[in-house]
Design a protein around this motif. Structure first.
Motif, PDB file in Angstrom:
ATOM      1  N   GLU A 142      -8.129 -12.066   4.232  1.00  0.00           N
ATOM      2  CA  GLU A 142      -7.903 -10.722   3.711  1.00  0.00           C
ATOM      3  C   GLU A 142      -7.155  -9.884   4.744  1.00  0.00           C
ATOM      4  O   GLU A 142      -6.266  -9.119   4.419  1.00  0.00           O
ATOM      5  CB  GLU A 142      -9.227 -10.053   3.350  1.00  0.00           C
ATOM      6  N   GLU A 143      -7.537 -10.048   5.995  1.00  0.00           N
ATOM      7  CA  GLU A 143      -6.853  -9.341   7.079  1.00  0.00           C
ATOM      8  C   GLU A 143      -5.897 -10.315   7.729  1.00  0.00           C
ATOM      9  O   GLU A 143      -6.322 -11.293   8.358  1.00  0.00           O
ATOM     10  CB  GLU A 143      -7.874  -8.832   8.108  1.00  0.00           C
ATOM     11  N   ILE A 144      -4.607 -10.079   7.572  1.00  0.00           N
ATOM     12  CA  ILE A 144      -3.611 -10.964   8.150  1.00  0.00           C
ATOM     13  C   ILE A 144      -2.397 -10.129   8.541  1.00  0.00           C
ATOM     14  O   ILE A 144      -2.023  -9.189   7.835  1.00  0.00           O
ATOM     15  CB  ILE A 144      -3.212 -12.100   7.180  1.00  0.00           C
ATOM     16  N   GLU A 145      -1.860 -10.459   9.678  1.00  0.00           N
ATOM     17  CA  GLU A 145      -0.631  -9.832  10.141  1.00  0.00           C
ATOM     18  C   GLU A 145       0.124 -10.895  10.930  1.00  0.00           C
ATOM     19  O   GLU A 145      -0.403 -11.457  11.877  1.00  0.00           O
ATOM     20  CB  GLU A 145      -0.944  -8.622  11.024  1.00  0.00           C
ATOM     21  N   LEU A 146       1.341 -11.193  10.482  1.00  0.00           N
ATOM     22  CA  LEU A 146       2.161 -12.184  11.157  1.00  0.00           C
ATOM     23  C   LEU A 146       3.256 -11.447  11.911  1.00  0.00           C
ATOM     24  O   LEU A 146       3.971 -10.631  11.331  1.00  0.00           O
ATOM     25  CB  LEU A 146       2.770 -13.156  10.149  1.00  0.00           C
ATOM     26  N   VAL A 147       3.371 -11.745  13.205  1.00  0.00           N
ATOM     27  CA  VAL A 147       4.325 -11.053  14.054  1.00  0.00           C
ATOM     28  C   VAL A 147       5.282 -12.068  14.657  1.00  0.00           C
ATOM     29  O   VAL A 147       4.863 -13.109  15.158  1.00  0.00           O
ATOM     30  CB  VAL A 147       3.594 -10.270  15.169  1.00  0.00           C
ATOM     31  N   ARG A 199      11.468 -17.595   8.581  1.00  0.00           N
ATOM     32  CA  ARG A 199      11.078 -18.363   9.784  1.00  0.00           C
ATOM     33  C   ARG A 199       9.635 -18.064  10.200  1.00  0.00           C
ATOM     34  O   ARG A 199       8.885 -18.980  10.548  1.00  0.00           O
ATOM     35  CB  ARG A 199      12.052 -18.069  10.932  1.00  0.00           C
ATOM     36  N   VAL A 200       9.241 -16.809  10.147  1.00  0.00           N
ATOM     37  CA  VAL A 200       7.858 -16.447  10.508  1.00  0.00           C
ATOM     38  C   VAL A 200       6.879 -17.067   9.522  1.00  0.00           C
ATOM     39  O   VAL A 200       5.853 -17.632   9.910  1.00  0.00           O
ATOM     40  CB  VAL A 200       7.690 -14.910  10.586  1.00  0.00           C
ATOM     41  N   MET A 201       7.187 -16.998   8.228  1.00  0.00           N
ATOM     42  CA  MET A 201       6.287 -17.546   7.212  1.00  0.00           C
ATOM     43  C   MET A 201       6.232 -19.067   7.299  1.00  0.00           C
ATOM     44  O   MET A 201       5.162 -19.660   7.112  1.00  0.00           O
ATOM     45  CB  MET A 201       6.710 -17.098   5.817  1.00  0.00           C
ATOM     46  N   ALA A 202       7.356 -19.707   7.594  1.00  0.00           N
ATOM     47  CA  ALA A 202       7.359 -21.169   7.752  1.00  0.00           C
ATOM     48  C   ALA A 202       6.478 -21.565   8.934  1.00  0.00           C
ATOM     49  O   ALA A 202       5.696 -22.518   8.841  1.00  0.00           O
ATOM     50  CB  ALA A 202       8.781 -21.687   7.930  1.00  0.00           C
ATOM     51  N   ALA A 203       6.576 -20.848  10.038  1.00  0.00           N
ATOM     52  CA  ALA A 203       5.730 -21.140  11.206  1.00  0.00           C
ATOM     53  C   ALA A 203       4.256 -21.000  10.835  1.00  0.00           C
ATOM     54  O   ALA A 203       3.424 -21.828  11.234  1.00  0.00           O
ATOM     55  CB  ALA A 203       6.097 -20.217  12.365  1.00  0.00           C
ATOM     56  N   TYR A 204       3.914 -19.977  10.065  1.00  0.00           N
ATOM     57  CA  TYR A 204       2.539 -19.795   9.602  1.00  0.00           C
ATOM     58  C   TYR A 204       2.100 -20.992   8.758  1.00  0.00           C
ATOM     59  O   TYR A 204       1.006 -21.535   8.943  1.00  0.00           O
ATOM     60  CB  TYR A 204       2.419 -18.494   8.796  1.00  0.00           C
ATOM     61  N   ALA A 205       2.959 -21.413   7.838  1.00  0.00           N
ATOM     62  CA  ALA A 205       2.615 -22.546   6.970  1.00  0.00           C
ATOM     63  C   ALA A 205       2.398 -23.817   7.783  1.00  0.00           C
ATOM     64  O   ALA A 205       1.466 -24.576   7.523  1.00  0.00           O
ATOM     65  CB  ALA A 205       3.705 -22.766   5.921  1.00  0.00           C
ATOM     66  N   PHE A 206       3.244 -24.057   8.770  1.00  0.00           N
ATOM     67  CA  PHE A 206       3.095 -25.257   9.602  1.00  0.00           C
ATOM     68  C   PHE A 206       1.843 -25.172  10.480  1.00  0.00           C
ATOM     69  O   PHE A 206       1.059 -26.106  10.541  1.00  0.00           O
ATOM     70  CB  PHE A 206       4.322 -25.460  10.492  1.00  0.00           C
ATOM     71  N   HIS A 208      18.172  -2.421   2.793  1.00  0.00           N
ATOM     72  CA  HIS A 208      17.795  -3.063   4.057  1.00  0.00           C
ATOM     73  C   HIS A 208      18.467  -4.418   4.255  1.00  0.00           C
ATOM     74  O   HIS A 208      18.118  -5.156   5.184  1.00  0.00           O
ATOM     75  CB  HIS A 208      16.275  -3.211   4.109  1.00  0.00           C
ATOM     76  N   ARG A 209      19.414  -4.734   3.420  1.00  0.00           N
ATOM     77  CA  ARG A 209      20.100  -6.024   3.533  1.00  0.00           C
ATOM     78  C   ARG A 209      21.108  -6.010   4.674  1.00  0.00           C
ATOM     79  O   ARG A 209      21.503  -4.954   5.153  1.00  0.00           O
ATOM     80  CB  ARG A 209      20.774  -6.369   2.206  1.00  0.00           C
ATOM     81  N   GLY A 210      21.508  -7.209   5.101  1.00  0.00           N
ATOM     82  CA  GLY A 210      22.501  -7.327   6.158  1.00  0.00           C
ATOM     83  C   GLY A 210      21.925  -7.254   7.561  1.00  0.00           C
ATOM     84  O   GLY A 210      22.666  -7.212   8.538  1.00  0.00           O
ATOM     85  N   GLN A 211      20.598  -7.256   7.677  1.00  0.00           N
ATOM     86  CA  GLN A 211      19.932  -7.177   8.976  1.00  0.00           C
ATOM     87  C   GLN A 211      19.240  -8.490   9.333  1.00  0.00           C
ATOM     88  O   GLN A 211      18.532  -8.567  10.332  1.00  0.00           O
ATOM     89  CB  GLN A 211      18.884  -6.058   8.975  1.00  0.00           C
ATOM     90  N   GLY A 212      19.417  -9.505   8.488  1.00  0.00           N
ATOM     91  CA  GLY A 212      18.762 -10.781   8.735  1.00  0.00           C
ATOM     92  C   GLY A 212      17.266 -10.769   8.461  1.00  0.00           C
ATOM     93  O   GLY A 212      16.544 -11.649   8.925  1.00  0.00           O
ATOM     94  N   LEU A 213      16.795  -9.790   7.703  1.00  0.00           N
ATOM     95  CA  LEU A 213      15.352  -9.676   7.447  1.00  0.00           C
ATOM     96  C   LEU A 213      14.803 -10.884   6.705  1.00  0.00           C
ATOM     97  O   LEU A 213      13.729 -11.394   7.052  1.00  0.00           O
ATOM     98  CB  LEU A 213      15.049  -8.401   6.659  1.00  0.00           C
ATOM     99  N   ALA A 214      15.509 -11.344   5.667  1.00  0.00           N
ATOM    100  CA  ALA A 214      15.010 -12.476   4.882  1.00  0.00           C
ATOM    101  C   ALA A 214      14.911 -13.726   5.744  1.00  0.00           C
ATOM    102  O   ALA A 214      13.890 -14.413   5.739  1.00  0.00           O
ATOM    103  CB  ALA A 214      15.891 -12.725   3.661  1.00  0.00           C
ATOM    104  N   ALA A 215      15.953 -14.039   6.484  1.00  0.00           N
ATOM    105  CA  ALA A 215      15.940 -15.242   7.328  1.00  0.00           C
ATOM    106  C   ALA A 215      14.829 -15.162   8.369  1.00  0.00           C
ATOM    107  O   ALA A 215      14.096 -16.134   8.585  1.00  0.00           O
ATOM    108  CB  ALA A 215      17.293 -15.424   8.004  1.00  0.00           C
ATOM    109  N   ARG A 216      14.681 -14.010   8.987  1.00  0.00           N
ATOM    110  CA  ARG A 216      13.625 -13.866  10.000  1.00  0.00           C
ATOM    111  C   ARG A 216      12.240 -13.975   9.375  1.00  0.00           C
ATOM    112  O   ARG A 216      11.347 -14.630   9.927  1.00  0.00           O
ATOM    113  CB  ARG A 216      13.792 -12.542  10.745  1.00  0.00           C
ATOM    114  N   ALA A 217      12.048 -13.351   8.207  1.00  0.00           N
ATOM    115  CA  ALA A 217      10.750 -13.414   7.532  1.00  0.00           C
ATOM    116  C   ALA A 217      10.432 -14.847   7.101  1.00  0.00           C
ATOM    117  O   ALA A 217       9.290 -15.298   7.213  1.00  0.00           O
ATOM    118  CB  ALA A 217      10.727 -12.465   6.337  1.00  0.00           C
TER     119      ALA A 217
END
Length: 182
Positions: free
Chosen positions: A10-15, A118-125, A107-116
């Motif tokens: 329930e409490e999660i924060e990925l940095v 990568r963070v989510m993939a690391a969490y999944a792994f 907010h596009r053009g800042q690489g937000l999707a790609a960075r997010a």
């Protein structure tokens, strides 16, 4: 998912990657229509359109339900834990552990999707223990496939059949992209 699927915390924060991914909250409801009520979001994603205050409430409630069920984790993309700029999702599904995303037009053009992603993939792994995560993308969605996300984040097109689907009155075919655990 089966009843044996464990819920997400329930409490999660990925940095990481200059981002803070956090659960959606009541205070995000007013910002959600500006992020999701856009023709690109309506066309390329299953997010409801038009996206208004009622849709925002339904999305917040759905994100909480899916997290509790252990089916999916939908997190707001932020740079500091504050204002949401988009959403990233990880979903446990029979075809694989899927990541999805949507970034608000402003907010596009800042690489937000790609960075997010990568963070989510690391969490999944690291936390879910999966060996591969997938993206399911339309080939015509160049911003997601070649330019902005799939290739930039190391995903490779998998040699699997296209997934034919229909949503919002249009038919389309999804390619499956995969990223293996490092």
């Amino acid at each position: 998912m089966s009843s044996t699927t464990s819920p997400f915390p329930e409490e999660i924060e990925l940095v990481g990657e200059g981002l803070v991914l956090r659960p959606w909250t009541e205070s995000d409801l007013a910002a959600m229509p500006d992020l999701f009520d856009h023709p690109d979001i309506a066309y390329w994603t299953p997010i409801v359109s038009p996206f208004d205050a009622a849709a925002a409430r339904a999305r917040l409630d759905r994100s909480r339900r899916l997290r509790t069920e252990g089916t999916a984790l939908l997190l707001a993309i932020t740079v500091d834990g504050g204002a949401p700029l988009g959403e990233v999702m990880v979903r446990r599904a029979p075809e694989g552990t899927e990541i999805g995303y949507a970034v608000g037009p402003a907010h596009r053009g800042q690489g937000l999707a790609a960075r997010a992603v990568r963070v989510m993939a690391a969490y999944a792994f690291e936390q879910l223990g999966v060996d591969q995560v997938i993206l399911e993308l339309e080939a015509e969605n160049a911003a997601s496939v070649a330019v902005a996300v799939a290739e930039r984040t190391g995903f490779e097109l998998l040699d699997v059949p296209l997934i034919a689907s229909e949503d919002k009155g249009r038919t389309y075919a999804l390619q499956t992209w995969g990223l293996r655990r490092p």
